[in-house]
Design an enzyme around this catalytic site. Structure first.
Site, PDB file in Angstrom:
ATOM      1  N   VAL A  41       0.838  -1.215   0.000  1.00 22.10           N
ATOM      2  CA  VAL A  41       0.000   0.000   0.000  1.00 22.10           C
ATOM      3  C   VAL A  41       0.868   1.260   0.000  1.00 22.10           C
ATOM      4  CG1 VAL A  41      -1.961  -1.163   1.105  1.00 22.10           C
ATOM      5  CG2 VAL A  41      -0.184  -0.142   2.546  1.00 22.10           C
ATOM      6  N   HIS A  89      -4.664  -4.190  -2.547  1.00 24.31           N
ATOM      7  CA  HIS A  89      -5.094  -3.810  -1.192  1.00 24.31           C
ATOM      8  C   HIS A  89      -5.150  -2.305  -0.977  1.00 24.31           C
ATOM      9  CE1 HIS A  89      -3.557  -8.015   0.227  1.00 24.31           C
ATOM     10  NE2 HIS A  89      -4.740  -8.072  -0.377  1.00 24.31           N
ATOM     11  N   THR A 119       6.471 -12.185  -0.212  1.00 28.11           N
ATOM     12  CA  THR A 119       5.174 -12.351   0.434  1.00 28.11           C
ATOM     13  C   THR A 119       5.109 -13.701   1.140  1.00 28.11           C
ATOM     14  OG1 THR A 119       2.769 -12.378   0.179  1.00 28.11           O
ATOM     15  CG2 THR A 119       4.060 -13.249  -1.664  1.00 28.11           C
TER      16      THR A 119
END
Ligand code: BV8
Length: 262
Positions: free
Chosen positions: A111, A127, A196
């Site tokens: 983000v 997101h 991730t």
């Protein structure tokens, strides 16, 4: 470990042979820019909280002051951060794909918008973004690049509570972004997962879509993930180390021409 061991020829070869490349990044891609990963962001002052205490609509409804303070603290932290060599390498990979006539899709869970700051184009943000805040009264959403809000929870000119325009747990992802990411994962013949933990869905399902579609799937991650045992190649290295080395093998001298990453 020397470069050729870190970046095996099989990875370079698969990328060269691919026609469609899809890359998914998580918080680990921004770690070397000084932005804590999601779990790390809950250390220190926030270590008494769990993600569901802060990153949910229920938390915002229950305690909008605490939730907006946490997000604004993260926004201001991002303001002092710059893209790292991994971000620039992905921006150059997109350029390389364009020159080579390959399709390229960069999907991020992050983000912080550091991919865009590094020159990546058409980034698919699953997101949302810390930089955009939305009025809960009017729905108006805009970018806030300034200093700290003067009150918490902040309010819009219309007097409504402002919330960060991020996707909280339990909230649906932006339909267009999810559709574009899913299509790119299904259609690609090379899928690269970077930084991730592959725990959060539906983002974590993209690699499975790619695998089911017959793609070569690789990950660059400091630690093993639920993907590691299922995919073609798992590189245990930092994004800031591995991605520039991958670009060196694909397009030697790319760094000197980085100025054309316009
Ligand atoms: C939804 C924005 C439905 C906010 C985030 C299926 C199975 C199980 C659960 C679910 C499921 N489907 C849905 C769920 C529920 C839930 C979920 O997945 N829960 C998990 C916890 C089990 N998902 C949702 O709620 C999603 N919504 O499905 O809605 C729906 C449909 C219709 C109508 C209504 C509802 C929404 C999920 C989005 C949540 N928002 N972010 C904010 O930022 O505050 S998620 C947030 O956490 C991040 O964006 C990231 O995606 C995720 C994980 O964070 P981290 O762990 O920090 O980061 P990351 O995973 O990237 O891990 C870092 C990795 O990098 C580590 O492995 C580390 O080793 C590595 N690393 C570190 N440094 C480096 C490195 N690697 C390389 N180089 C380095 N330098």
């Amino acid at each position: 470990m020397d470069e050729s061991e870190l970046i095996p020829e099989s990875l370079v070869d698969a990328l060269r042979r691919a026609d469609a490349i899809c890359t998914l990044t998580g918080a680990g891609a921004s770690a070397e820019s000084g932005i804590p990963t999601f779990r790390d962001a809950l250390k220190g002052l926030w270590e008494t909280f769990r993600p569901e205490d802060l990153a949910t609509h229920e938390a915002f409804t229950r305690d909008p002051e605490t939730v907006t303070r946490w997000y604004d603290e993260r926004r201001l932290q991002c303001a002092g951060c710059r893209p790292n060599p991994g971000h620039f390498a992905l921006a150059r990979l997109q350029q390389w794909c364009r020159v080579m006539g390959k399709s390229f899709t960069l999907v991020t869970q992050n983000v912080d918008r550091l991919h865009q700051a590094a020159g990546s184009r058409e980034v698919v943000e699953l997101h949302g973004s810390l930089w955009e805040w939305r009025c809960t009264k009017t729905g108006e959403q805009r970018e806030y690049r300034g200093g700290a809000f003067d009150q918490y929870p902040p309010r819009s000119e219309a007097g409504g509570l402002l919330r960060p325009a991020v996707v909280w747990f339990g909230e649906a992802l932006p339909p267009d972004a999810l559709a574009k990411a899913s299509q790119a994962a299904r259609d690609c013949d090379f899928f690269l997962s970077v930084g991730t933990s592959a725990l959060v869905h539906p983002a974590a399902g993209l690699a499975h879509l790619a695998k089911a579609g017959g793609a070569f799937v690789a990950e660059v991650n400091l630690e093993p993930t639920p993907l590691s045992g299922l995919i073609d190649l798992s590189i245990r290295a930092s994004a800031g180390d591995a991605l520039p080395l991958l670009m060196d093998r694909l397009h030697p001298g790319w760094r000197s021409s980085a100025s054309d990453a316009s």
